[in-house]
Design a protein around this motif. Structure first.
Motif, PDB file in Angstrom:
ATOM      1  N   HIS A  68       2.445   4.968 -12.683  1.00  0.00           N
ATOM      2  CA  HIS A  68       1.222   4.233 -12.397  1.00  0.00           C
ATOM      3  C   HIS A  68       0.782   3.451 -13.637  1.00  0.00           C
ATOM      4  CE1 HIS A  68      -0.116   8.114 -14.001  1.00  0.00           C
ATOM      5  NE2 HIS A  68      -1.193   7.489 -14.443  1.00  0.00           N
ATOM      6  N   ARG A 147      -6.452   2.283 -11.352  1.00  0.00           N
ATOM      7  CA  ARG A 147      -5.120   2.886 -11.331  1.00  0.00           C
ATOM      8  C   ARG A 147      -4.322   2.170 -10.250  1.00  0.00           C
ATOM      9  NH1 ARG A 147      -2.746   8.751 -11.550  1.00  0.00           N
ATOM     10  NH2 ARG A 147      -0.971   8.483 -10.162  1.00  0.00           N
ATOM     11  N   GLU A 149      -0.622   2.197  -8.397  1.00  0.00           N
ATOM     12  CA  GLU A 149       0.605   2.969  -8.197  1.00  0.00           C
ATOM     13  C   GLU A 149       1.803   2.024  -8.331  1.00  0.00           C
ATOM     14  OE1 GLU A 149       0.398   6.246  -7.941  1.00  0.00           O
ATOM     15  OE2 GLU A 149      -1.772   6.046  -7.948  1.00  0.00           O
TER      16      GLU A 149
END
Length: 152
Positions: A68, A147, A149
Motif C-alpha cells: 500500500h 492509504r 492499496e
C-alpha cells in the motif's frame, strides 16, 4: 509520512518502490543502525527531510504482502506578490523533533505558489521542478492522509 509500505516477516516495512526488480522488492529503513548484517547502507549527505543514511535489503517479492501507499498532503496558506490569499498544495515528507513539517510542492503547482513559499518560508527550488522546505505544523491546513492499496 509519504511512502510505499508492505508487510514482511510480520511487520510493516517501507519499500523503495512499488514494483519488483528481478522478482525482488527493496525494503528500506532510514537512519539508525542496520537491522542486521545482511542489510546494505547508502549515504545521501544532502537529503531533505530525512536522515542521510538509508539501509536497504532486497527480498523476494513473494515474501511481501499488503502493499500500500500512504499519501500525506495539505495546504499552506500564503499571500502572493499582489497581496492575494492563496493556498499551496504540498506533499508532507516528514516531521522533525520540533514539530516542523518537511514539505514539497505537488506536481503542476502554479509557479506563483512556489514564489510565495520561497518568500515566506525560505524554500529551495530543485531543478526547476518543485520547491521544498520546512513549515511549522500550525501553518498547514486541510491535512489528509490516504492509504491506497497496491496490486500484489
Amino acid at each position: 509520512m509519504d511512502g510505499i509500505y508492505g508487510v514482511w516477516s510480520g511487520r510493516v516495512v517501507e519499500l523503495q518502490r512499488r514494483t519488483p526488480y528481478l522478482g525482488k522488492l527493496t525494503i528500506i529503513q532510514d537512519g539508525g543502525e542496520p537491522p542486521s548484517p545482511e542489510w546494505s547502507t547508502l549515504e545521501f549527505p544532502n537529503r531533505f527531510g530525512r536522515t542521510p543514511f538509508r539501509h536497504y535489503l532486497h527480498v523476494p517479492e513473494s515474501e511481501v504482502s499488503d502493499l500500500h501507499e500512504i499519501a500525506a498532503t495539505g495546504y499552506v496558506p500564503l499571500t502572493d506578490s499582489t497581496g492575494h490569499d492563496i493556498q499551496a498544495r504540498v506533499n508532507i515528507i516528514a516531521q522533525d523533533a520540533e514539530g516542523r513539517l518537511a514539505v514539497e510542492t505537488m506536481p503542476r503547482e502554479p509557479r506563483h505558489h512556489w514564489d510565495a513559499l520561497v518568500r515566506e518560508y525560505d524554500f529551495e527550488e530543485y531543478d526547476r521542478s518543485w520547491v521544498f522546505g520546512w513549515v511549522p505544523a500550525h501553518a498547514l491546513t486541510d491535512f489528509k492522509s490516504e492509504r491506497v492499496e497496491l496490486a500484489a
